[in-house]
Design a protein around this motif. Structure first.
Motif, PDB file in Angstrom:
ATOM      1  N   ALA A 190       0.665  -1.031  -0.008  1.00 22.97           N
ATOM      2  CA  ALA A 190       0.048   0.073   0.092  1.00 22.97           C
ATOM      3  C   ALA A 190       0.784   1.332  -0.066  1.00 22.97           C
ATOM      4  O   ALA A 190       0.426   2.205  -0.596  1.00 22.97           O
ATOM      5  CB  ALA A 190      -0.976   0.048   1.131  1.00 22.97           C
ATOM      6  N   GLU A 196      -6.638  -0.266  -1.971  1.00 22.01           N
ATOM      7  CA  GLU A 196      -7.424   1.098  -2.150  1.00 22.01           C
ATOM      8  C   GLU A 196      -6.456   2.289  -2.365  1.00 22.01           C
ATOM      9  O   GLU A 196      -6.639   3.220  -3.476  1.00 22.01           O
ATOM     10  CB  GLU A 196      -8.444   1.527  -0.986  1.00 22.01           C
ATOM     11  CG  GLU A 196      -9.636   0.738  -1.001  1.00 22.01           C
ATOM     12  CD  GLU A 196     -10.946   1.050  -1.937  1.00 22.01           C
ATOM     13  OE1 GLU A 196     -10.438   2.240  -2.484  1.00 22.01           O
ATOM     14  OE2 GLU A 196     -11.672   0.571  -2.155  1.00 22.01           O
ATOM     15  N   SER A 197      -5.439   2.373  -1.714  1.00 25.59           N
ATOM     16  CA  SER A 197      -4.316   3.570  -1.770  1.00 25.59           C
ATOM     17  C   SER A 197      -3.936   3.854  -3.354  1.00 25.59           C
ATOM     18  O   SER A 197      -3.458   5.029  -3.501  1.00 25.59           O
ATOM     19  CB  SER A 197      -3.452   3.567  -0.591  1.00 25.59           C
ATOM     20  OG  SER A 197      -2.623   2.290  -0.892  1.00 25.59           O
ATOM     21  N   SER A 257       1.757   4.008  -2.768  1.00 23.08           N
ATOM     22  CA  SER A 257       0.924   5.415  -3.076  1.00 23.08           C
ATOM     23  C   SER A 257       1.557   6.407  -2.682  1.00 23.08           C
ATOM     24  O   SER A 257       1.296   7.489  -3.094  1.00 23.08           O
ATOM     25  CB  SER A 257      -0.620   5.275  -2.205  1.00 23.08           C
ATOM     26  OG  SER A 257      -0.237   5.180  -0.847  1.00 23.08           O
ATOM     27  N   GLN A 258       2.752   6.560  -1.998  1.00 19.23           N
ATOM     28  CA  GLN A 258       3.400   7.598  -1.592  1.00 19.23           C
ATOM     29  C   GLN A 258       4.380   8.109  -2.581  1.00 19.23           C
ATOM     30  O   GLN A 258       4.853   9.168  -2.622  1.00 19.23           O
ATOM     31  CB  GLN A 258       4.343   7.149  -0.242  1.00 19.23           C
ATOM     32  CG  GLN A 258       3.656   6.801   0.824  1.00 19.23           C
ATOM     33  CD  GLN A 258       4.480   6.514   2.107  1.00 19.23           C
ATOM     34  OE1 GLN A 258       5.592   7.156   2.347  1.00 19.23           O
ATOM     35  NE2 GLN A 258       4.022   5.529   2.664  1.00 19.23           N
ATOM     36  N   SER A 300     -11.735   3.227  -5.436  1.00 15.76           N
ATOM     37  CA  SER A 300     -10.792   4.283  -5.762  1.00 15.76           C
ATOM     38  C   SER A 300     -10.211   4.393  -7.181  1.00 15.76           C
ATOM     39  O   SER A 300      -9.830   5.554  -7.690  1.00 15.76           O
ATOM     40  CB  SER A 300      -9.756   4.249  -4.538  1.00 15.76           C
ATOM     41  OG  SER A 300      -8.813   3.074  -4.854  1.00 15.76           O
ATOM     42  N   GLU A 309      -4.746   6.861  -5.176  1.00  8.26           N
ATOM     43  CA  GLU A 309      -4.246   7.912  -5.110  1.00  8.26           C
ATOM     44  C   GLU A 309      -2.946   8.551  -5.856  1.00  8.26           C
ATOM     45  O   GLU A 309      -2.738   9.670  -5.972  1.00  8.26           O
ATOM     46  CB  GLU A 309      -3.578   7.920  -3.461  1.00  8.26           C
ATOM     47  CG  GLU A 309      -4.974   7.886  -2.579  1.00  8.26           C
ATOM     48  CD  GLU A 309      -4.178   7.494  -1.018  1.00  8.26           C
ATOM     49  OE1 GLU A 309      -3.163   7.963  -0.728  1.00  8.26           O
ATOM     50  OE2 GLU A 309      -4.871   7.084  -0.210  1.00  8.26           O
TER      51      GLU A 309
END
Length: 336
Positions: A143, A167-168, A146-147, A192, A171
């Protein structure tokens, strides 16, 4: 003093330069590669057990000239690490995250690469291209990816990732392509994924995904969407539309169930439409005849009925594109 040096003051400059080329020259001072990046690369090599694949990584040479590494021509920082078709075992070293100027990171066709993606990659804030494909990397899709807000391309295909899709990942607003195909992923497609500002090319095929498509997909215009060979169900008709510009739709070998005759229009750019092995009913829409560049078409093994519309590209495909439906008829099938 030798004859040449004693007469240098009286020789033309051009001849002096020529003669100087014949004499031993000192080692060029300073290398391009940043010493910090060189230190990190050597640590990566060490963490991987000093495999032969990195034999050119000699501390005595300029790391901008090393195999699979590439320096920026202006800053001389390492911006690319491209490891392809390598025969070494191990995991992606955490030290990769210390190449803080990386824009491209690739591990492709490294069959003995195992473990997971280290969280240290979140330090690679300049990263735009991340590919870990055709390896034996496993575990959950991280996850924390996403960063990496600058990612435009994320390819984690042909691995052993399992569990649900985070989900991330929705993003990652700059994504242009997302490959999660050919893993062992389960669960549903994240809601998302319907909130991307611009829909990325989406490849989720050959997994074990279940459930229905996010309704928010109706608002997106995918260039490519490949959901084939999963266990998805429900209505997927909202992926079609005259206002779309999608080129590839592959929904084959799922359990999608909707009335195809209610679809009134298709993208003019559509080149591939594969719906085989689903539970799609109704008649083939006449609007299919208006698609001019259709290269692949398959609606076999569904519950379609009625006469195949005449015109366009539909009669160019053989009977195998239409077989095993409830009551489809007309060329290239037998007459109604």
């Amino acid at each position: 003093m030798n004859i040449i040096s004693s007469r240098l003051p009286f020789l033309p400059l051009s001849l002096i330069l020529f003669l100087s080329l014949l004499s031993p020259s000192p080692v060029a001072g300073g290398e391009r590669c940043h010493p910090y990046d060189k230190k990190v690369l050597l640590k990566i090599k060490e963490d991987l057990g000093n495999p032969y694949h990195f034999a050119s990584w000699d501390p005595k040479t300029d790391c901008c000239d090393w195999y699979v590494a590439k320096c920026d021509e202006t800053t001389n920082r390492i911006t690319t690490l491209n490891v392809i078709t390598a025969d070494f075992a191990g995991q992606i070293p955490a030290s990769v995250g210390d190449l803080t100027y990386l824009k491209t990171l690739i591990f492709h066709k490294v069959a003995k690469l195992t473990g997971n993606i280290p969280s240290s990659v979140t330090k690679l804030t300049h990263l735009t291209f991340l590919e870990v494909s055709w390896t034996n990397v496993s575990g959950a899709v991280p996850a924390f990816l996403s960063q990496l807000k600058n990612l435009t391309y994320l390819d984690l295909s042909f691995n052993n990732f399992s569990g649900s899709i985070p989900e991330s990942l929705g993003e990652l607003k700059n994504l242009e392509a997302l490959h999660l195909d050919r893993n062992k992923l389960t669960g549903t497609i994240p809601e998302s994924f319907g909130k991307f500002p611009k829909a990325p090319a989406l490849y989720l095929s050959h997994n074990q995904l279940t459930g229905t498509l996010p309704e928010s997909f109706a608002k997106l215009d995918f260039e490519t969407i490949d959901l084939s060979r999963n266990k998805l169900e429900g209505d997927a008709s909202f992926l079609f539309g005259k206002n779309k510009t999608v080129q590839v739709i592959d929904l084959s070998r799922n359990a999608f169930q909707f009335d195809f005759s209610k679809v009134k229009g298709f993208s003019d750019s559509l080149t591939l439409l594969d719906l085989n092995h689903n539970k799609i009913a109704g008649a083939l829409p006449a609007a299919l005849t208006k698609i001019e560049n259709l290269q692949l078409f398959n609606v076999s093994y569904n519950r379609l009925c009625g006469e195949i519309p005449q015109g366009g590209e539909l009669q160019r495909f053989n009977k195998y594109a239409y077989l095993h439906n409830k009551c489809l008829c007309g060329p290239p099938l037998p007459a109604c």
